[in-house]
Design a protein around this motif. Structure first.
Motif, PDB file in Angstrom:
ATOM      1  N   SER A  85      88.625  92.611  63.251  1.00 45.29           N
ATOM      2  CA  SER A  85      89.061  93.741  62.572  1.00 45.29           C
ATOM      3  C   SER A  85      87.903  94.679  61.792  1.00 45.29           C
ATOM      4  CB  SER A  85      90.112  93.231  61.454  1.00 45.29           C
ATOM      5  OG  SER A  85      91.195  92.482  61.937  1.00 45.29           O
ATOM      6  N   VAL A 128      87.258  99.440  52.478  1.00 45.60           N
ATOM      7  CA  VAL A 128      87.139  98.005  53.166  1.00 45.60           C
ATOM      8  C   VAL A 128      86.211  97.156  52.955  1.00 45.60           C
ATOM      9  CG1 VAL A 128      86.239  97.440  55.638  1.00 45.60           C
ATOM     10  CG2 VAL A 128      87.959  99.139  55.454  1.00 45.60           C
ATOM     11  N   ILE A 244      93.004  95.927  65.577  1.00 42.48           N
ATOM     12  CA  ILE A 244      93.444  95.094  64.348  1.00 42.48           C
ATOM     13  C   ILE A 244      94.936  94.504  64.691  1.00 42.48           C
ATOM     14  CG2 ILE A 244      94.201  95.793  61.996  1.00 42.48           C
ATOM     15  CD1 ILE A 244      92.230  97.800  61.875  1.00 42.48           C
ATOM     16  N   ALA A 248      95.183  90.563  64.097  1.00 43.29           N
ATOM     17  CA  ALA A 248      96.298  90.038  63.183  1.00 43.29           C
ATOM     18  C   ALA A 248      96.990  89.181  63.783  1.00 43.29           C
ATOM     19  CB  ALA A 248      97.062  91.363  62.646  1.00 43.29           C
ATOM     20  N   THR A 254      95.364  88.346  59.201  1.00 43.93           N
ATOM     21  CA  THR A 254      96.077  88.834  57.967  1.00 43.93           C
ATOM     22  C   THR A 254      95.714  88.054  56.988  1.00 43.93           C
ATOM     23  OG1 THR A 254      98.122  88.025  58.692  1.00 43.93           O
ATOM     24  CG2 THR A 254      97.671  90.365  59.213  1.00 43.93           C
ATOM     25  N   GLY A 259      95.187  93.450  50.957  1.00 45.25           N
ATOM     26  CA  GLY A 259      95.881  94.835  51.257  1.00 45.25           C
ATOM     27  C   GLY A 259      94.758  95.920  50.918  1.00 45.25           C
ATOM     28  N   TYR A 262      93.334  96.753  54.355  1.00 43.72           N
ATOM     29  CA  TYR A 262      94.324  97.453  55.262  1.00 43.72           C
ATOM     30  C   TYR A 262      94.252  98.846  54.747  1.00 43.72           C
ATOM     31  CZ  TYR A 262      94.978  93.314  58.060  1.00 43.72           C
ATOM     32  OH  TYR A 262      94.853  92.213  58.484  1.00 43.72           O
ATOM     33  N   ALA A 265      91.602 100.848  56.084  1.00 43.25           N
ATOM     34  CA  ALA A 265      91.485 100.924  57.502  1.00 43.25           C
ATOM     35  C   ALA A 265      92.499 102.070  57.716  1.00 43.25           C
ATOM     36  CB  ALA A 265      92.064  99.718  57.986  1.00 43.25           C
ATOM     37  N   LEU A 266      93.508 102.190  57.005  1.00 40.89           N
ATOM     38  CA  LEU A 266      94.424 103.345  57.101  1.00 40.89           C
ATOM     39  C   LEU A 266      93.764 104.650  56.796  1.00 40.89           C
ATOM     40  CD1 LEU A 266      97.186 104.438  57.769  1.00 40.89           C
ATOM     41  CD2 LEU A 266      97.661 104.065  55.187  1.00 40.89           C
TER      42      LEU A 266
END
Length: 290
Positions: A85, A128, A244, A248, A254, A259, A262, A265-266
């Motif tokens: 990831s 991140v 990713i 996962a 994961t 959180g 992620y 990442a978003l």
């Protein structure tokens, strides 16, 4: 459009394959390149066109081949040091380096707008970094180096692809890059470099070289002739998403990531999609203005 998406899905799987193969990053990439080179030698018949190339073109292709080898070495080094990831997300930094090096390597005017757009991924990268354990920091640094090398060889390749057949270009670059890595491997590992991969790694290596390297390259060249620039860019920007998702579900990453990772990442993926959309619209506008 389905063809280019298929290629991007396959590329998104390469980070997972790199993690699954037990070889360290250097022998992993060396084997990948030599197997891909052998495959391209037979399907592309690239050697037939080598005689008409100039020495200058061959030297440029050789240089780019070394850069590609170093890029892959850094990318899979990042995957091994951190995880899949993180490896794919770090590639979102490549546009920053492209904007910085384009004036030097492509003799183009510095584009401040593109540079600012590229910088929009940095807040996500900070999230991140803050959302992972310190043991992954070295992997992130190596991933950033991978993005830098990707930007440099892409800029140099743009000058070559105009005058050299794409498959011939790929064959020469991968062959030279593979030879370069094998030289390093022999110098650093001696006879141990000649040890064959384990039986369990061979099927993964063949999938890696043929179905995740050689064939997607050839098919993507076909697809790019029939779709718009925006469609191509949008599809390619989905690679980290696929990477990713695969990591996962296939590697259980994961459990390793928070959180905050992620969410970062978003933010990065949103910035990357925005970059592609704004850049493509700006190009379309400049073309219409003419």
């Amino acid at each position: 459009m389905l063809l280019i998406h298929g290629c991007v899905v396959v590329w998104g799987f390469t980070a997972v394959l790199g993690k699954m193969i037990s070889l360290a990053a250097l022998p992993l990439v060396a084997w990948r390149m030599v197997l891909t080179s052998i495959f391209l030698f037979f399907i592309a018949r690239a050697w037939r066109t080598l005689a008409v190339l100039t020495l200058k073109s061959c030297l440029k292709m050789a240089l780019v081949g070394v850069l590609i080898a170093l890029h892959w070495l850094a990318f899979y080094g990042s995957v091994k040091l951190a995880n899949a990831s993180i490896g794919v997300l770090c590639m979102a930094l490549a546009p920053i380096f492209s904007a910085l090096f384009e004036p030097l390597l492509a003799k183009a005017k510095f584009n401040g707008r593109n540079f600012l757009l590229a910088l929009s991924v940095l807040p996500g990268m900070l999230l991140v970094v803050g959302g992972v354990s310190e043991k992954y920091y070295l992997g992130i640094a190596v991933g950033a180096l991978s993005a830098l090398l990707a930007a440099v060889f892409s800029l140099l390749n743009k000058q070559l692809v105009v005058s050299v057949d794409a498959l011939t270009l790929s064959f020469v670059e991968i062959t030279v890059g593979g030879a370069f890595l094998w030289l390093i491997l022999l110098c650093t590992s001696g006879n141990a470099a000649l040890q064959l991969p384990s039986l369990g790694d061979w099927p993964l290596l063949l999938v890696f070289a043929i179905f995740c390297t050689a064939l997607p390259f050839a098919l993507s060249n076909v697809a790019l002739k029939h779709i718009s620039a925006f469609s191509a860019q949008f599809a390619i920007n989905l690679e980290p998403v696929y990477g990713i998702v695969f990591a996962a579900y296939l590697l259980g990453e994961t459990k390793q990531l928070t959180g905050q990772f992620y969410f970062g990442a978003l933010v990065i993926l949103t910035a990357v999609f925005a970059q592609a959309m704004i850049t493509t619209q700006a190009k379309s506008g400049s073309i219409k203005a003419r």
